[in-house]
Scaffold this active site. Structure first.
Site, PDB file in Angstrom:
ATOM      1  N   HIS A 183     -49.080 -18.745  20.129  1.00  0.00           N
ATOM      2  CA  HIS A 183     -49.654 -17.921  21.530  1.00  0.00           C
ATOM      3  C   HIS A 183     -48.875 -16.660  21.819  1.00  0.00           C
ATOM      4  O   HIS A 183     -47.847 -16.907  22.028  1.00  0.00           O
ATOM      5  CB  HIS A 183     -49.995 -18.857  22.467  1.00  0.00           C
ATOM      6  CG  HIS A 183     -50.744 -18.097  23.699  1.00  0.00           C
ATOM      7  ND1 HIS A 183     -51.650 -17.822  23.692  1.00  0.00           N
ATOM      8  CD2 HIS A 183     -49.938 -17.494  24.750  1.00  0.00           C
ATOM      9  CE1 HIS A 183     -51.863 -17.091  24.958  1.00  0.00           C
ATOM     10  NE2 HIS A 183     -50.823 -16.828  25.526  1.00  0.00           N
ATOM     11  N   SER A 202     -51.397 -22.403  33.347  1.00  0.00           N
ATOM     12  CA  SER A 202     -52.589 -21.545  32.832  1.00  0.00           C
ATOM     13  C   SER A 202     -52.703 -21.377  31.155  1.00  0.00           C
ATOM     14  O   SER A 202     -53.483 -22.027  30.750  1.00  0.00           O
ATOM     15  CB  SER A 202     -53.030 -20.316  33.486  1.00  0.00           C
ATOM     16  OG  SER A 202     -53.817 -19.507  32.835  1.00  0.00           O
ATOM     17  N   LYS A 255     -54.849 -24.293  27.977  1.00  0.00           N
ATOM     18  CA  LYS A 255     -55.650 -23.679  27.124  1.00  0.00           C
ATOM     19  C   LYS A 255     -55.125 -24.270  25.595  1.00  0.00           C
ATOM     20  O   LYS A 255     -55.632 -24.677  24.625  1.00  0.00           O
ATOM     21  CB  LYS A 255     -55.788 -22.258  27.131  1.00  0.00           C
ATOM     22  CG  LYS A 255     -56.790 -21.908  28.213  1.00  0.00           C
ATOM     23  CD  LYS A 255     -56.882 -20.523  28.556  1.00  0.00           C
ATOM     24  CE  LYS A 255     -55.694 -19.979  29.267  1.00  0.00           C
ATOM     25  NZ  LYS A 255     -55.726 -18.924  30.089  1.00  0.00           N
ATOM     26  N   ARG A 269     -57.361 -16.200  41.429  1.00  0.00           N
ATOM     27  CA  ARG A 269     -55.784 -15.702  41.493  1.00  0.00           C
ATOM     28  C   ARG A 269     -55.995 -14.125  41.279  1.00  0.00           C
ATOM     29  O   ARG A 269     -55.357 -13.533  42.086  1.00  0.00           O
ATOM     30  CB  ARG A 269     -55.184 -16.194  40.127  1.00  0.00           C
ATOM     31  CG  ARG A 269     -54.726 -17.919  40.615  1.00  0.00           C
ATOM     32  CD  ARG A 269     -53.953 -18.480  39.404  1.00  0.00           C
ATOM     33  NE  ARG A 269     -52.956 -17.570  38.809  1.00  0.00           N
ATOM     34  CZ  ARG A 269     -52.471 -17.548  37.469  1.00  0.00           C
ATOM     35  NH1 ARG A 269     -53.241 -18.446  36.442  1.00  0.00           N
ATOM     36  NH2 ARG A 269     -51.445 -17.162  37.180  1.00  0.00           N
ATOM     37  N   ASP A 328     -59.111 -23.995  34.540  1.00  0.00           N
ATOM     38  CA  ASP A 328     -58.084 -22.337  34.613  1.00  0.00           C
ATOM     39  C   ASP A 328     -59.186 -21.278  34.742  1.00  0.00           C
ATOM     40  O   ASP A 328     -58.527 -20.330  35.321  1.00  0.00           O
ATOM     41  CB  ASP A 328     -57.321 -22.569  33.101  1.00  0.00           C
ATOM     42  CG  ASP A 328     -56.781 -21.303  33.221  1.00  0.00           C
ATOM     43  OD1 ASP A 328     -55.623 -21.097  33.964  1.00  0.00           O
ATOM     44  OD2 ASP A 328     -57.049 -20.450  32.127  1.00  0.00           O
TER      45      ASP A 328
HETATM   46  N1  URA Z   1     -52.621 -15.367  30.626  1.00  0.00           N
HETATM   47  C1  URA Z   1     -53.190 -16.505  31.110  1.00  0.00           C
HETATM   48  O1  URA Z   1     -53.921 -17.097  30.445  1.00  0.00           O
HETATM   49  N2  URA Z   1     -53.118 -17.139  32.310  1.00  0.00           N
HETATM   50  C2  URA Z   1     -52.349 -16.509  33.289  1.00  0.00           C
HETATM   51  O2  URA Z   1     -52.311 -17.050  34.452  1.00  0.00           O
HETATM   52  C3  URA Z   1     -51.822 -15.198  32.948  1.00  0.00           C
HETATM   53  C4  URA Z   1     -51.970 -14.709  31.874  1.00  0.00           C
END
Ligand code: URA
Length: 431
Positions: free
Chosen positions: A80, A181, A185, A166, A159
């Protein structure tokens, strides 16, 4: 909910039960946004303990489906990147690591703002399908060790809702919230191990090395506490990665890199990230040994063959990989000319990304469509000597008005009189 907000405000630790209740309630729309906003703001100011971060991540994973990759043989390692401009590493890393025998079952996203995401880039190839049934995805990884598809909409939905909140309550910039967050994923996507590319600099989410290091440490800790081997590389984003920015242009650069003729920074980053993927997959004892293995695979052409096999299996036109001139190509190129002489000190990656977006390489809103052919190719990078009148970059356009992109690209280049040494690409590794 008032009690939980109060507790967080006073920096007390929440239990797993409390965090589960909070996330479940918000995902079911039983907790109103004003209360969740107050809670998130309290987290921004008081932080979270390692236990709370793990519980939050796991609660978000449980809010949706978890991908079961157990039918794929071998240790599955995901990668990632926290995002950058010109970042086409997945297109090269996937086939390279797969050619080394490590299964890559990757779910990727589309970009919003700047340039496209991995899925958009893949769709620059005619016929390429990125929506594939789970059983075919698994079969393909068992057959050729590689598949890249679109991320399931049901991965960590809590999320998704929290991130949207957010975004409009100035609570994105909190390391525990960002880390949980991203990791929710990644954990839901089902890999056994995770390699993170945490970027910092003017074109990255994290502007300073210290913040990037803290984010990397926090994510590695969450991964390990959740039972997944996790490593993070801290990498530079004070200039775009490689030369190409824009979907088909990035695919062309990825093909060149798979042939061994890619930009040095891009090739080095791919080899270093890939080396950690091999180590976490148990294929190599050390990153140094893995680096040598991957260099050999790149030189042998095996990674390019795997890429072609992958394109063919997902319905793409392989003749475009054999002859990249058949990929979407813009009608005109317009040079960005330097009015100064000296050495390139930095290239504002964010400005270059936004410039590419204004000519159609990325989306400003979800509904915008992308012109696969357009983008920017840098001709000069940090450390290069510049003479007055030199072309710094080329805009590839299809008749779009490019005055704004020209202006932004020119001002992205910071040029100074004194020589500039080549920048560091990888600052640290957290494992
Ligand atoms: N990318 C994400 O997936 N989540 C965040 O909170 C910030 C960047």
């Amino acid at each position: 909910m008032v009690d939980l907000i109060q507790k967080k405000k006073q920096k007390q630790e929440l239990s797993q039960e409390e965090i589960d209740w909070l996330i479940r309630g918000y995902a079911r729309q039983e907790i109103p946004e004003y209360q969740m906003s107050a809670f998130l703001m309290a987290v921004c100011f008081t932080g979270m303990t390692a236990q709370e971060r793990l519980f939050l991540t796991q609660a978000m994973v449980r809010s949706g489906e978890t991908i079961d990759l157990s039918q794929i043989e071998g240790i599955k390692v995901d990668k990632h990147s926290t995002g950058g401009v010109g970042d086409k590493t997945s297109l090269i890393l996937g086939p390279l690591v797969a050619a080394a025998g490590v299964p890559v079952a990757k779910m990727s996203g589309r970009g919003l703002g700047f340039t496209g995401g991995t899925l958009d880039k893949l769709e620059a190839i005619d016929g390429m399908k990125v929506e594939i049934a789970m059983k075919d995805f698994i079969q393909q990884v068992n057959d050729i060790k590689l598949s890249i598809i679109g991320q399931s909409q049901d991965l960590a939905p809590a999320d998704k809702y929290l991130y949207a909140l957010r975004d409009v309550t100035a609570t994105v910039e909190s390391i525990p919230l960002i880390a949980s967050s991203i990791m929710s994923k990644k954990l839901a996507a089902g890999a056994d191990a995770i390699v993170l590319d945490v970027k910092f600099g003017n074109g990255a989410f994290m502007k300073t090395l210290d913040d990037a290091r803290e984010l990397a440490r926090t994510m590695v800790e969450i991964g390990k506490d959740a039972g997944k081997k996790t490593a993070a590389l801290l990498t530079d984003m004070n200039q775009p990665l490689g030369f190409a920015i824009g979907n088909a242009l990035e695919v062309k650069e990825a093909i060149e890199t798979l042939k061994g003729n890619g930009p040095k920074d891009l090739q080095e980053l791919v080899l270093r990230l890939g080396a950690w993927m091999l180590v976490l997959a148990g294929k190599s004892e050390t990153p140094e040994a893995a680096y040598d293995t991957l260099s050999g695979i790149l030189d042998s052409g095996a990674a390019l063959s795997t890429f072609k096999e992958f394109v063919k299996r997902q319905g793409g036109d392989v003749s475009q990989i054999d002859d990249p001139a058949k990929l979407p190509t813009a009608r005109q190129t317009v040079p960005v000319i330097s009015d100064q002489e000296g050495f390139v000190k930095s290239i504002g990656a964010q400005s270059i990304g936004v410039a590419a977006m204004t000519i159609g390489a990325g989306r400003a809103t979800k509904e915008d469509s992308i012109d696969m052919a357009v983008g920017i190719v840098l001709l000069k990078k940090v450390g290069d000597r510049i003479a007055k009148g030199d072309a710094l970059a080329l805009l590839h356009v299809n008749g779009q008005d490019c005055q704004e992109a020209l202006r932004m690209s020119r001002s992205a280049y910071c040029i100074q009189e004194a020589p500039v040494s080549a920048p560091t690409l990888i600052y640290d590794i957290i494992s």
